[in-house]
Design an enzyme around this catalytic site. Structure first.
Site, PDB file in Angstrom:
ATOM      1  N   GLY A   1      -8.886  -1.612   0.214  1.00 55.51           N
ATOM      2  CA  GLY A   1      -9.601  -2.736   0.785  1.00 55.51           C
ATOM      3  C   GLY A   1      -9.794  -2.591   2.274  1.00 55.51           C
ATOM      4  N   GLU A   2     -10.219  -3.698   2.909  1.00 56.64           N
ATOM      5  CA  GLU A   2     -10.439  -3.649   4.353  1.00 56.64           C
ATOM      6  C   GLU A   2      -9.900  -4.934   4.977  1.00 56.64           C
ATOM      7  OE1 GLU A   2     -14.652  -3.627   4.957  1.00 56.64           O
ATOM      8  OE2 GLU A   2     -14.913  -5.593   4.059  1.00 56.64           O
TER       9      GLU A   2
ATOM     10  N   LYS B   1      -7.646  -9.935   4.775  1.00 58.02           N
ATOM     11  CA  LYS B   1      -7.517  -8.681   4.041  1.00 58.02           C
ATOM     12  C   LYS B   1      -8.256  -8.863   2.729  1.00 58.02           C
ATOM     13  CE  LYS B   1      -5.890  -4.715   2.531  1.00 58.02           C
ATOM     14  NZ  LYS B   1      -5.720  -3.408   3.160  1.00 58.02           N
TER      15      LYS B   1
ATOM     16  N   THR C   1      22.976  -4.123 -27.135  1.00 55.25           N
ATOM     17  CA  THR C   1      23.939  -3.070 -27.522  1.00 55.25           C
ATOM     18  C   THR C   1      23.790  -1.928 -26.514  1.00 55.25           C
ATOM     19  OG1 THR C   1      22.189  -2.146 -28.881  1.00 55.25           O
ATOM     20  CG2 THR C   1      23.859  -3.522 -29.990  1.00 55.25           C
TER      21      THR C   1
ATOM     22  N   GLY D   1      -2.330  -6.676  18.497  1.00 54.57           N
ATOM     23  CA  GLY D   1      -2.080  -5.283  18.895  1.00 54.57           C
ATOM     24  C   GLY D   1      -2.493  -4.278  17.841  1.00 54.57           C
TER      25      GLY D   1
ATOM     26  N   LYS E   1       4.759   2.250   6.166  1.00 59.29           N
ATOM     27  CA  LYS E   1       4.099   3.352   6.899  1.00 59.29           C
ATOM     28  C   LYS E   1       3.448   2.758   8.134  1.00 59.29           C
ATOM     29  CE  LYS E   1       0.163   2.878   3.760  1.00 59.29           C
ATOM     30  NZ  LYS E   1      -0.595   3.480   2.668  1.00 59.29           N
TER      31      LYS E   1
ATOM     32  N   GLU F   1      -2.567  -1.973  14.448  1.00 61.18           N
ATOM     33  CA  GLU F   1      -1.597  -1.209  13.649  1.00 61.18           C
ATOM     34  C   GLU F   1      -0.813  -0.223  14.515  1.00 61.18           C
ATOM     35  OE1 GLU F   1      -4.716  -1.558   9.924  1.00 61.18           O
ATOM     36  OE2 GLU F   1      -4.212   0.424  10.709  1.00 61.18           O
TER      37      GLU F   1
ATOM     38  N   ASP G   1       1.432  -5.733   3.988  1.00 62.79           N
ATOM     39  CA  ASP G   1       1.018  -4.993   2.794  1.00 62.79           C
ATOM     40  C   ASP G   1       2.122  -4.848   1.753  1.00 62.79           C
ATOM     41  OD1 ASP G   1      -1.015  -2.040   2.170  1.00 62.79           O
ATOM     42  OD2 ASP G   1       0.009  -3.435   0.845  1.00 62.79           O
TER      43      ASP G   1
ATOM     44  N   ASP H   1       6.241   0.725   0.483  1.00 61.24           N
ATOM     45  CA  ASP H   1       5.064   1.366   1.099  1.00 61.24           C
ATOM     46  C   ASP H   1       5.104   1.213   2.611  1.00 61.24           C
ATOM     47  OD1 ASP H   1       1.436   0.973   0.855  1.00 61.24           O
ATOM     48  OD2 ASP H   1       2.705   2.742   1.201  1.00 61.24           O
TER      49      ASP H   1
ATOM     50  N   LEU I   1      -3.637 -13.093  12.923  1.00 61.04           N
ATOM     51  CA  LEU I   1      -4.203 -11.887  13.527  1.00 61.04           C
ATOM     52  C   LEU I   1      -3.180 -11.275  14.463  1.00 61.04           C
ATOM     53  CD1 LEU I   1      -6.811 -10.106  13.955  1.00 61.04           C
ATOM     54  CD2 LEU I   1      -7.107 -11.419  16.061  1.00 61.04           C
TER      55      LEU I   1
ATOM     56  N   ASN J   1       1.070  -0.111   8.078  1.00 63.01           N
ATOM     57  CA  ASN J   1       1.545  -1.417   7.601  1.00 63.01           C
ATOM     58  C   ASN J   1       2.522  -2.080   8.563  1.00 63.01           C
ATOM     59  OD1 ASN J   1      -0.002  -1.175   5.343  1.00 63.01           O
ATOM     60  ND2 ASN J   1       1.610  -0.267   4.089  1.00 63.01           N
TER      61      ASN J   1
END
Ligand code: YCF
Length: 318
Positions: free
Chosen positions: A24-25, A41, A176, A95, A138, A97, A157, A136, A92, A141
């Site tokens: 996505g974006e 997002k 069992t 800064g 990274k 990512e 994310d 995830d 928002l 994110n």
């Protein structure tokens, strides 16, 4: 503006794309009533994952996003969906990512990397305490609240995140046991190794912040990246690591351990000597809990000089 939900358009104006992801974006948006800047997002349901997985992941993510409450975890304001996309309205992070910050600065100075890493540890410790594995982590994110070095960071994310179902394990253990594999009983299958995957990713994140390059990369060895990871074969290029302290390197080495039961946990990382840095902890606390300052009795003017001199002391004490 193709098939945007009308309810979304009634409340927000979506403008340019400010971030991209695999599924996505991220668009810059303005809330019509307040002109506040926000991020939206957009997650396409028909991305590479099968229909079922994408929907289940999105449902889990939305559940997590609404449930978590920590200064270093992204805050969401609204959700919308159409038959082919999810729309998550969130604060928002001016800064942008961490990925772009590290790229533009080649590598972060150690004090800045420590401040960001401490906040990441706090965010992930909170998730782990709530039985959530991020899975995830990274640089794309990790979001930064401003363009200043000293700023708040937030983890985002949760598309790959999993909620540890202790209840499911309890049900299993009621059945069992004769056909159950040993790891179902050992620590490994419950909160143990599951959470450790995030500790590994935090090790990679710290490596990238301190050195500006990734520890596992096809150009470093004839082995594939997957092979290098399985062997824990990472390279600290001297020119990039010369100015990095041994304590910082020690944190990286204890997180990039192949055996999850031997890997340093997030709790242990928070106790590591590298992070027992009072000045950094003070800065992080004031970023994470700004209202904390208001809670303190206002310092009388006569106190100011003392505080100032202490400030000078601590900055030389570094
Ligand atoms: C200020 C700015 N940019 N400023 C600029 N360009 N000039 O002005 C900016 C701000 C934020 C971002 N990124 C951003 O916000 N990411 C992001 C990534 C993922 C998610 C989520 C919830 N994901 N969930 C799923 N399921 N994913 O697949 C949420 C946000 C990039 C640039």
């Amino acid at each position: 503006q193709s098939s945007l939900p009308t309810a979304l358009q009634d409340k927000y104006v979506l403008t340019r794309r400010i971030g991209t992801g695999v599924c996505g974006e991220v668009r810059l948006a303005f809330e019509r009533s307040t002109c506040r800047k926000l991020a939206v997002k957009i997650i396409n349901k028909k991305n590479f994952q099968s229909e079922g997985t994408a929907t289940r992941n999105a449902e889990t993510e939305i559940q997590i996003l609404q449930r978590v409450d920590h200064p270093c975890l992204i805050k969401t304001e609204d959700f919308y969906q159409t038959e082919d996309s999810y729309y998550i309205v969130l604060e928002l992070m001016e800064g942008g990512e961490l990925f772009h910050r590290v790229k533009s600065q080649q590598q972060l100075n150690e004090g800045v990397a420590k401040l960001y890493f401490y906040q990441m540890l706090c965010a992930v410790q909170y998730l782990h305490r709530n039985g959530i594995i991020h899975r995830d982590l990274k640089p794309e994110n990790i979001l930064l609240s401003s363009n200043e070095d000293t700023c708040l960071i937030k983890v985002t994310d949760f598309n790959q995140s999993r909620i540890l179902e202790e209840a499911a394990l309890m049900r299993t253990l009621c059945g069992t046991p004769s056909y159950l594999a040993p790891e179902v009983f050992t620590h490994a299958s419950t909160t143990g190794y599951g959470l450790a995957v995030d500790a590994w990713s935090l090790g990679v994140l710290l490596f990238v912040c301190l050195s500006g390059y990734a520890p596992f990369h096809e150009s470093f060895s004839e082995n594939s990246v997957k092979e290098q990871i399985i062997r824990g074969e990472f390279t600290m290029v001297p020119s990039k690591w010369r100015r990095v302290s041994n304590q910082a390197k020690d944190v990286v080495r204890k997180l990039l351990v192949v055996d999850p039961t031997q890997r340093m946990s997030v709790d242990e990382a928070l106790q590591h000597p590298w992070l027992q840095d009072q000045q950094m902890l003070q800065t992080a606390r004031s970023l994470m809990y700004p209202e904390g300052e208001d809670a303190l009795p206002a310092a009388a003017p006569s106190d100011a000089p003392v505080a100032a001199s202490m400030e000078v002391e601590s900055s030389t004490g570094e």
